[in-house]
Design an enzyme around this catalytic site. Structure first.
Site, PDB file in Angstrom:
ATOM      1  N   SER A  48       0.816  -1.214   0.000  1.00  0.00           N
ATOM      2  CA  SER A  48       0.000   0.000   0.000  1.00  0.00           C
ATOM      3  C   SER A  48       0.852   1.267   0.000  1.00  0.00           C
ATOM      4  O   SER A  48       0.338   2.350  -0.295  1.00  0.00           O
ATOM      5  CB  SER A  48      -0.933   0.013   1.215  1.00  0.00           C
ATOM      6  N   GLY A 224      -4.175  -2.063  -0.926  1.00  0.00           N
ATOM      7  CA  GLY A 224      -3.317  -1.733  -2.055  1.00  0.00           C
ATOM      8  C   GLY A 224      -3.094  -0.245  -2.166  1.00  0.00           C
ATOM      9  O   GLY A 224      -3.692   0.556  -1.441  1.00  0.00           O
ATOM     10  N   GLY A 226      -2.553   3.629  -4.234  1.00  0.00           N
ATOM     11  CA  GLY A 226      -3.124   4.457  -5.282  1.00  0.00           C
ATOM     12  C   GLY A 226      -4.557   4.898  -5.044  1.00  0.00           C
ATOM     13  O   GLY A 226      -5.126   4.722  -3.966  1.00  0.00           O
ATOM     14  N   CYS A 251      -9.581  -1.776   3.461  1.00  0.00           N
ATOM     15  CA  CYS A 251      -8.692  -0.714   2.980  1.00  0.00           C
ATOM     16  C   CYS A 251      -9.069  -0.319   1.545  1.00  0.00           C
ATOM     17  O   CYS A 251     -10.190   0.111   1.309  1.00  0.00           O
ATOM     18  CB  CYS A 251      -7.234  -1.142   3.109  1.00  0.00           C
ATOM     19  N   LEU A 252      -8.170  -0.461   0.582  1.00  0.00           N
ATOM     20  CA  LEU A 252      -8.519  -0.167  -0.804  1.00  0.00           C
ATOM     21  C   LEU A 252      -9.706  -1.008  -1.247  1.00  0.00           C
ATOM     22  O   LEU A 252     -10.579  -0.535  -1.990  1.00  0.00           O
ATOM     23  CB  LEU A 252      -7.318  -0.428  -1.722  1.00  0.00           C
ATOM     24  N   GLN A 255     -12.896   0.630  -0.385  1.00  0.00           N
ATOM     25  CA  GLN A 255     -13.210   1.730  -1.293  1.00  0.00           C
ATOM     26  C   GLN A 255     -13.714   1.214  -2.641  1.00  0.00           C
ATOM     27  O   GLN A 255     -14.655   1.770  -3.220  1.00  0.00           O
ATOM     28  CB  GLN A 255     -11.963   2.593  -1.482  1.00  0.00           C
ATOM     29  N   ASN A 293      -3.698   2.424   6.980  1.00  0.00           N
ATOM     30  CA  ASN A 293      -2.769   2.915   5.962  1.00  0.00           C
ATOM     31  C   ASN A 293      -3.554   3.221   4.691  1.00  0.00           C
ATOM     32  O   ASN A 293      -3.702   2.377   3.826  1.00  0.00           O
ATOM     33  CB  ASN A 293      -1.678   1.877   5.671  1.00  0.00           C
ATOM     34  N   GLY A 295      -4.994   6.752   2.020  1.00  0.00           N
ATOM     35  CA  GLY A 295      -5.035   8.177   1.727  1.00  0.00           C
ATOM     36  C   GLY A 295      -6.341   8.639   1.128  1.00  0.00           C
ATOM     37  O   GLY A 295      -6.495   9.819   0.802  1.00  0.00           O
ATOM     38  N   HIS A 350      -7.180  -2.042   8.910  1.00  0.00           N
ATOM     39  CA  HIS A 350      -6.509  -3.331   8.727  1.00  0.00           C
ATOM     40  C   HIS A 350      -6.732  -4.234   9.937  1.00  0.00           C
ATOM     41  O   HIS A 350      -5.994  -4.155  10.917  1.00  0.00           O
ATOM     42  CB  HIS A 350      -5.010  -3.123   8.518  1.00  0.00           C
ATOM     43  N   GLU A 352      -5.994  -7.289  10.273  1.00  0.00           N
ATOM     44  CA  GLU A 352      -4.868  -8.207  10.490  1.00  0.00           C
ATOM     45  C   GLU A 352      -3.768  -7.562  11.320  1.00  0.00           C
ATOM     46  O   GLU A 352      -2.972  -8.244  11.964  1.00  0.00           O
ATOM     47  CB  GLU A 352      -4.316  -8.681   9.147  1.00  0.00           C
TER      48      GLU A 352
END
Length: 374
Positions: A48, A224, A226, A251-252, A255, A293, A295, A350, A352
């Site tokens: 990520s 991941g 981007g 996370c990603l 989204q 983690n 953005g 996350h 994990e």
């Protein structure tokens, strides 16, 4: 060991001097910060962080060394590292080498002696921005040009740089979890395997038909790097799976699932990166300290970036109602939701926790319960 002076230059012209201590540069990327006190090796190898320069806010980094067990991928993915004070210690019982030696051997530039407190305040005030690490011999004019050539994170498809070229099969006797691998961490794989899952990881270019052909009990959307808005090909694949098989995302992946059902995402000013983020589970009122983690985040039901209420508000999506399940207590952004009419749910953080607290690891059991109920 000789010390070479160098500096970090941000795109707004702010300069921070220090000593170069990793692999040779120069290097550019998006400059972000991580507030974890430990887990520096896990962070640098987390896919990520592709395209980013990590600033560690904890003032002493590298004191306990590195080990193979701390790898979150087969190689580092962060572009570079910024530290207040770097150490090359390897005194921990499981250490297999020194931190600075490892950075040099793995090709990761780094700089130490930086006023990271002032740097982080600058990022918090102005937002994450492009920057670069350069030797003192590099003129600021050259450095500014190099930073200006670095693509912005908004609109960046970095999943293609970290996804496997071919499917990966991992045996197990339990439910078959098929993941769209946009940069999955080793510790996520470990959590599924500890629960006996058979795991298939597909390249991020996999279509819905390719996912469904694997006959999954559960479709998993990974973390991941981007901008999720740049991954419409993944969103299309997810849209073709929702309602046909249970789907979960973190996370990603959170989204991407949200975009697949018709919701919007936006770029946070400086992101959430660290292991101390309090998240409220609305159904129970429980507060979990989470590892994060990312953005980008998901907008609220009325297009708002932040939710003022602790109520489980709802969205109307292309697949029926979705209900807020988790809320970030730092900035009140969306941290998870549950789709009420199809088998799907997400969390932004996350569970994990590699590295970080283990408060939320129970979510992997709840993910598999979703598969069992299908």
């Amino acid at each position: 060991m000789s010390v070479e002076p160098g500096y970090l230059l941000l795109e707004d012209g702010t300069r921070f001097d220090g000593d170069l201590c990793g692999a040779d540069g120069p290097v550019t990327g998006e400059v972000v910060f991580n507030t974890s006190m430990t887990g520096y090796q896990e962070a640098v190898t987390d896919p990520s962080y592709a395209g980013q320069i990590i600033t560690f806010t904890y003032p002493l980094i590298g004191n306990y060394g590195v080990s193979a067990a701390a790898m979150e991928a087969d190689r580092p993915h962060a572009r570079a590292v910024v530290m207040r004070e770097a150490k090359n210690g390897e005194d921990a019982a499981d250490a297999e080498g020194g931190w600075l030696d490892w950075l040099r051997d793995r090709g990761v530039p780094a700089i130490s002696g930086v006023d990271t407190r002032e740097l982080v305040r600058r990022i918090r005030d102005a937002g994450a921005m492009r920057g670069g690490i350069f030797s003192e011999a590099t003129s600021e004019a050259e450095a500014r040009e190099a930073v200006a050539r670095e693509p912005r994170m908004a609109g960046a498809d970095l999943a293609r740089t970290v996804t496997p070229p071919e499917p990966v099969e991992l045996d197990g006797d339990g439910p078959h979890v098929v993941g769209i691998d946009t940069g999955i961490k080793t510790s996520i794989i470990r959590q599924f395997r500890e629960r006996g899952c058979r795991l298939t990881l597909l390249p991020c270019s996999a279509t819905a038909e390719e996912v469904l052909a694997r006959d999954p009990d559960l479709v998993f959307l990974a973390n991941g790097p981007g901008d999720p808005a740049a991954l419409e090909y993944v969103v299309d694949a997810v849209r073709g799976v929702v309602g046909k098989k249970p789907v979960v995302g973190i996370c990603l992946g959170h989204q991407l699932l949200c975009r697949a059902v018709g919701l919007e995402t936006f770029k946070l000013p400086f992101g959430h990166r660290g292991a101390n983020h309090p998240v409220k589970e609305l159904a129970t009122g429980r507060i979990e300290i989470t590892s994060q983690n990312h953005g980008f985040a998901v907008r609220g039901p009325n297009g708002e970036d932040r939710l003022e209420s602790d109520e489980p508000v709802r969205w109307e999506t292309d697949f029926g109602a979705a209900e807020l399940s988790h809320l970030n207590l730092y900035d009140r952004t969306v941290e998870g939701l549950v789709l009420k009419d199809v088998a799907a749910r997400t969390v932004q953080y996350h569970p994990e926790a590699g590295p970080g607290p283990h408060d939320a690891r129970h979510l992997f059991d709840e993910f598999l319960e979703l598969a069992d109920a299908a």
